[in-house]
Scaffold this active site. Structure first.
Site, PDB file in Angstrom:
ATOM      1  N   LYS A  82       0.863  -1.173   0.000  1.00  0.00           N
ATOM      2  CA  LYS A  82       0.000   0.000   0.000  1.00  0.00           C
ATOM      3  C   LYS A  82       0.902   1.226   0.000  1.00  0.00           C
ATOM      4  O   LYS A  82       1.467   1.604   1.023  1.00  0.00           O
ATOM      5  CB  LYS A  82      -0.913   0.022   1.230  1.00  0.00           C
ATOM      6  N   GLU A  99       9.677   1.220  10.780  1.00  0.00           N
ATOM      7  CA  GLU A  99      10.631   2.322  10.576  1.00  0.00           C
ATOM      8  C   GLU A  99       9.838   3.600  10.789  1.00  0.00           C
ATOM      9  O   GLU A  99       9.040   3.991   9.935  1.00  0.00           O
ATOM     10  CB  GLU A  99      11.198   2.280   9.149  1.00  0.00           C
ATOM     11  N   CYS A 140      13.184  11.244   7.506  1.00  0.00           N
ATOM     12  CA  CYS A 140      13.125  10.787   8.894  1.00  0.00           C
ATOM     13  C   CYS A 140      14.476  10.984   9.581  1.00  0.00           C
ATOM     14  O   CYS A 140      14.544  11.137  10.787  1.00  0.00           O
ATOM     15  CB  CYS A 140      12.712   9.329   8.947  1.00  0.00           C
ATOM     16  N   GLU A 171       8.961  16.552  15.424  1.00  0.00           N
ATOM     17  CA  GLU A 171       9.580  16.334  14.114  1.00  0.00           C
ATOM     18  C   GLU A 171       9.142  17.478  13.196  1.00  0.00           C
ATOM     19  O   GLU A 171       7.949  17.607  12.908  1.00  0.00           O
ATOM     20  CB  GLU A 171       9.106  14.974  13.579  1.00  0.00           C
TER      21      GLU A 171
HETATM   22  P1  NAD Z   1       2.133   8.419   7.806  1.00  0.00           P
HETATM   23  O1  NAD Z   1       2.360   7.582   9.010  1.00  0.00           O
HETATM   24  O2  NAD Z   1       1.047   9.404   7.838  1.00  0.00           O
HETATM   25  O3  NAD Z   1       1.847   7.487   6.537  1.00  0.00           O
HETATM   26  C1  NAD Z   1       2.700   6.408   6.200  1.00  0.00           C
HETATM   27  C2  NAD Z   1       1.877   5.359   5.488  1.00  0.00           C
HETATM   28  O4  NAD Z   1       0.889   4.849   6.384  1.00  0.00           O
HETATM   29  C3  NAD Z   1       1.114   5.886   4.268  1.00  0.00           C
HETATM   30  O5  NAD Z   1       1.124   4.899   3.277  1.00  0.00           O
HETATM   31  C4  NAD Z   1      -0.278   6.097   4.833  1.00  0.00           C
HETATM   32  O6  NAD Z   1      -1.282   6.029   3.843  1.00  0.00           O
HETATM   33  C5  NAD Z   1      -0.388   4.916   5.787  1.00  0.00           C
HETATM   34  N1  NAD Z   1      -1.405   5.078   6.814  1.00  0.00           N
HETATM   35  C6  NAD Z   1      -1.853   6.219   7.376  1.00  0.00           C
HETATM   36  N2  NAD Z   1      -2.817   5.936   8.275  1.00  0.00           N
HETATM   37  C7  NAD Z   1      -2.984   4.597   8.283  1.00  0.00           C
HETATM   38  C8  NAD Z   1      -3.842   3.698   8.995  1.00  0.00           C
HETATM   39  N3  NAD Z   1      -4.716   4.134   9.886  1.00  0.00           N
HETATM   40  N4  NAD Z   1      -3.721   2.383   8.749  1.00  0.00           N
HETATM   41  C9  NAD Z   1      -2.838   1.941   7.849  1.00  0.00           C
HETATM   42  N5  NAD Z   1      -1.999   2.718   7.143  1.00  0.00           N
HETATM   43  C10 NAD Z   1      -2.071   4.042   7.356  1.00  0.00           C
HETATM   44  O7  NAD Z   1       3.534   9.090   7.489  1.00  0.00           O
HETATM   45  P2  NAD Z   1       3.915  10.041   6.284  1.00  0.00           P
HETATM   46  O8  NAD Z   1       3.402  11.407   6.567  1.00  0.00           O
HETATM   47  O9  NAD Z   1       3.557   9.417   4.985  1.00  0.00           O
HETATM   48  O10 NAD Z   1       5.508   9.996   6.372  1.00  0.00           O
HETATM   49  C11 NAD Z   1       6.212  10.800   7.253  1.00  0.00           C
HETATM   50  C12 NAD Z   1       6.634  10.026   8.483  1.00  0.00           C
HETATM   51  O11 NAD Z   1       7.339   8.859   8.100  1.00  0.00           O
HETATM   52  C13 NAD Z   1       7.593  10.816   9.344  1.00  0.00           C
HETATM   53  O12 NAD Z   1       7.253  10.638  10.696  1.00  0.00           O
HETATM   54  C14 NAD Z   1       8.940  10.170   9.043  1.00  0.00           C
HETATM   55  O13 NAD Z   1       9.900  10.320  10.041  1.00  0.00           O
HETATM   56  C15 NAD Z   1       8.552   8.756   8.825  1.00  0.00           C
HETATM   57  N6  NAD Z   1       9.571   8.049   8.028  1.00  0.00           N
HETATM   58  C16 NAD Z   1      10.364   7.145   8.664  1.00  0.00           C
HETATM   59  C17 NAD Z   1      11.363   6.503   7.953  1.00  0.00           C
HETATM   60  C18 NAD Z   1      12.274   5.506   8.620  1.00  0.00           C
HETATM   61  O14 NAD Z   1      12.970   4.785   7.905  1.00  0.00           O
HETATM   62  N7  NAD Z   1      12.313   5.417   9.942  1.00  0.00           N
HETATM   63  C19 NAD Z   1      11.542   6.781   6.601  1.00  0.00           C
HETATM   64  C20 NAD Z   1      10.703   7.703   5.988  1.00  0.00           C
HETATM   65  C21 NAD Z   1       9.709   8.333   6.715  1.00  0.00           C
END
Ligand code: NAD
Length: 491
Positions: A184, A260, A294, A394
């Site tokens: 997804k 992650e 991140c 963040e």
């Molecule tokens: P997000 O958590 O909002 O979304 C990430 C994914 O989860 C998307 O595909 C989103 O559609 C999905 N999602 C959202 N709500 C959901 C639910 N209720 N059930 C299932 N899936 C759901 O994060 P974002 O805004 O897309 O990305 C930014 C965040 O990601 C930041 O906090 C960043 O630090 C983190 N990040 C971490 C890493 C790492 O390797 N640690 C890498 C990149 C980004």
């Protein structure tokens, strides 16, 4: 090198049929718009998958799982190696697509494609080296054979900020280990995922090994996967809040979980640091991807003796950046959404109200085409209080808050005063001090005298609420395997 909008690639993808299940493109009753953050305008209409698509994806992945798991490791390796080569051959088009739907500069997008492709190469190499051992029990008699096997169908959920690399970092080890996947992607960047799925098909991944369900309803799709007994693994990259929610759901069936999550990286500059090197690294650690990483440096702890000079040089380097659409040749693109711009604006205003001073801030882009884009100008904040809200959350944007320090124990305590523990950076000419400091910092990755920690051959991941498990390296492969031990008595 110049690039244009990748309309040819887009036409070939047929995004409106963007569910990719069993190796074929399928449509959906409902579509959603994928928008260009530099203009706010739609790029394409994409199929919006729901509960039925989620189940169909698992049907396809579980049907092919036994044969893929039993395929010769070398055969799996060759698919991944072919994907690596195709991705590099098509780097320019894929980079343009990433820039278009994510907004990042073409330089950042090209670097992402190279980095993303490296995961296919690294895991092509890991695939051919399956884990295992053989030994005798200490008391003699029985023999112990330890083998590993693929976990099963893996659900992969990825964010928009690195739409190619975050997913190849999961698909690479999953396919290498013999797992099949249901994916997804983020609704902000589904086209990059569809292009990668198409590329994997051309590289020889059998139909059903890689299935993609773009959706605007992630809760329905992902909870269906976590409730499905055929799905044995969840690998998630995204925010800590959503990660916690998925872990709670995974607990119901004890689904193997890799997480992650978010970060809040401290960037510590010692009084003896090479300031030119520290500023060069700070520019990368802060402004790569417009700060939407991140591992982005979130707070700069600079020793009082060098704070003024560091801020002056950092401000000068920041002033040379060009902000705008990727296709205008800018160094820094827009934020992913208008909401992100509003959130960052509020954080900066709050920091200024609590005593911080804006030492440098670029103007918003003036190009008329960029007027409706989601831009936030790069900003350097100085005299930031150690307890300011902006350093405890963040930022995920191009804002660099500088906090002064004098006591080495205090700076370590400040670095650790967060629920996050992903990345950290330490700058000092005294390598002993830097290493001792790094060892005291609660983070999964520490860059010493460098501003980048990402490397496919190194274990990427966080401690505390930044995650569980590692991606890349040998560890990343093992996340998709389960150990089985055979106790044999052949006396
Ligand atoms: P997000 O958590 O909002 O979304 C990430 C994914 O989860 C998307 O595909 C989103 O559609 C999905 N999602 C959202 N709500 C959901 C639910 N209720 N059930 C299932 N899936 C759901 O994060 P974002 O805004 O897309 O990305 C930014 C965040 O990601 C930041 O906090 C960043 O630090 C983190 N990040 C971490 C890493 C790492 O390797 N640690 C890498 C990149 C980004």
């Amino acid at each position: 090198m110049t690039s244009t909008h990748p309309t040819t690639l887009l036409a070939a993808l047929d995004a409106a049929h963007g569910l990719r299940i069993g190796g074929e493109a399928h449509g959906a009753a409902v579509l959603f718009a994928d928008c260009d953050p530099a203009t706010g305008l739609p790029i394409a209409q994409v199929a919006d998958g729901g509960a039925d698509a989620a189940v169909a994806a698992v049907d396809a992945a579980s049907a092919v799982f036994p044969s893929w798991a039993e395929a010769a490791p070398r055969a799996r390796s060759e698919v991944l190696y072919a994907a690596f080569e195709l991705m590099l051959a098509e780097r320019e088009e894929l980079a343009s697509l990433i820039s278009w739907e994510n907004g990042k500069s073409l330089g950042d997008a090209r670097a992402e494609v190279t980095y993303a492709a490296e995961f296919f190469r690294w895991f092509a190499e890991e695939a051919a080296r399956p884990a295992g051992s053989y030994g005798s029990s200490p008391g003699g008699g029985t023999r112990t054979i330890v083998t590993s096997r693929p976990v099963g169908v893996a659900a992969l959920v990825t964010p928009w900020n690195f739409p190619a690399a975050m997913v190849t970092r999961k698909i690479g080890p999953a396919l290498a280990a013999g797992c099949t996947v249901v994916i997804k992607p983020a609704a902000e960047t589904p086209l990059t995922m569809l292009a990668i799925a198409d590329l994997l098909g051309r590289a020889g991944a059998p139909p059903g090994t890689v299935n993609v369900v773009p959706t605007t309803d992630p809760e329905t799709v992902v909870s269906s996967w976590l409730a499905d007994p055929r799905v044995r693994k969840i690998s998630f990259t995204g925010s800590t809040g959503v990660g916690r929610h998925l872990l709670a759901q995974a607990a119901d069936r004890v689904v193997n979980s890799s997480m992650e999550l978010g970060g809040n990286a401290p960037f510590i500059v010692a009084p003896d640091a090479d300031l030119d090197a520290a500023v060069d690294a700070a520019m990368v650690a802060k402004f790569r991807n417009s700060g939407q990483a991140c591992t982005a440096a979130n707070r700069f702890y600079v020793h009082a003796e060098v704070e003024e000079e560091f801020a002056r040089r950092f401000g000068d380097a920041l002033a040379a950046l060009r902000v705008g659409s990727a296709f205008s040749g800018a160094d820094l693109g827009p934020m992913i959404s208008r909401r992100a711009v509003e959130r960052i604006t509020a954080s900066v205003e709050e920091a200024v109200a609590s005593g911080a001073r804006i030492a440098q801030q670029l103007p918003r882009p003036e190009d008329p085409d960029d007027r409706n884009g989601f831009f936030f100008p790069p900003t350097l904040l100085v005299e930031v209080r150690a307890d300011a809200a902006i350093v405890s959350e963040e930022i995920f944007g191009p804002v660099a808050p500088v906090v002064r320090w004098t006591d080495p124990d205090e700076v370590v305590a400040l670095a650790n005063a967060t629920e996050y523990g992903l990345a950290a950076y330490v700058f000092s000419r005294d390598l002993g001090w830097a290493l001792r400091t790094a060892e005291r910092i609660e983070a999964g990755m520490v860059g010493i005298n460098r501003g980048v920690v990402s490397d496919p051959s190194a274990p990427f991941g966080g401690v505390k609420q930044s995650g569980l498990g590692r991606e890349g390296a040998r560890q990343g492969f093992l996340e998709y395997t389960e150990t089985q031990y055979l106790s044999v008595d052949w006396s």
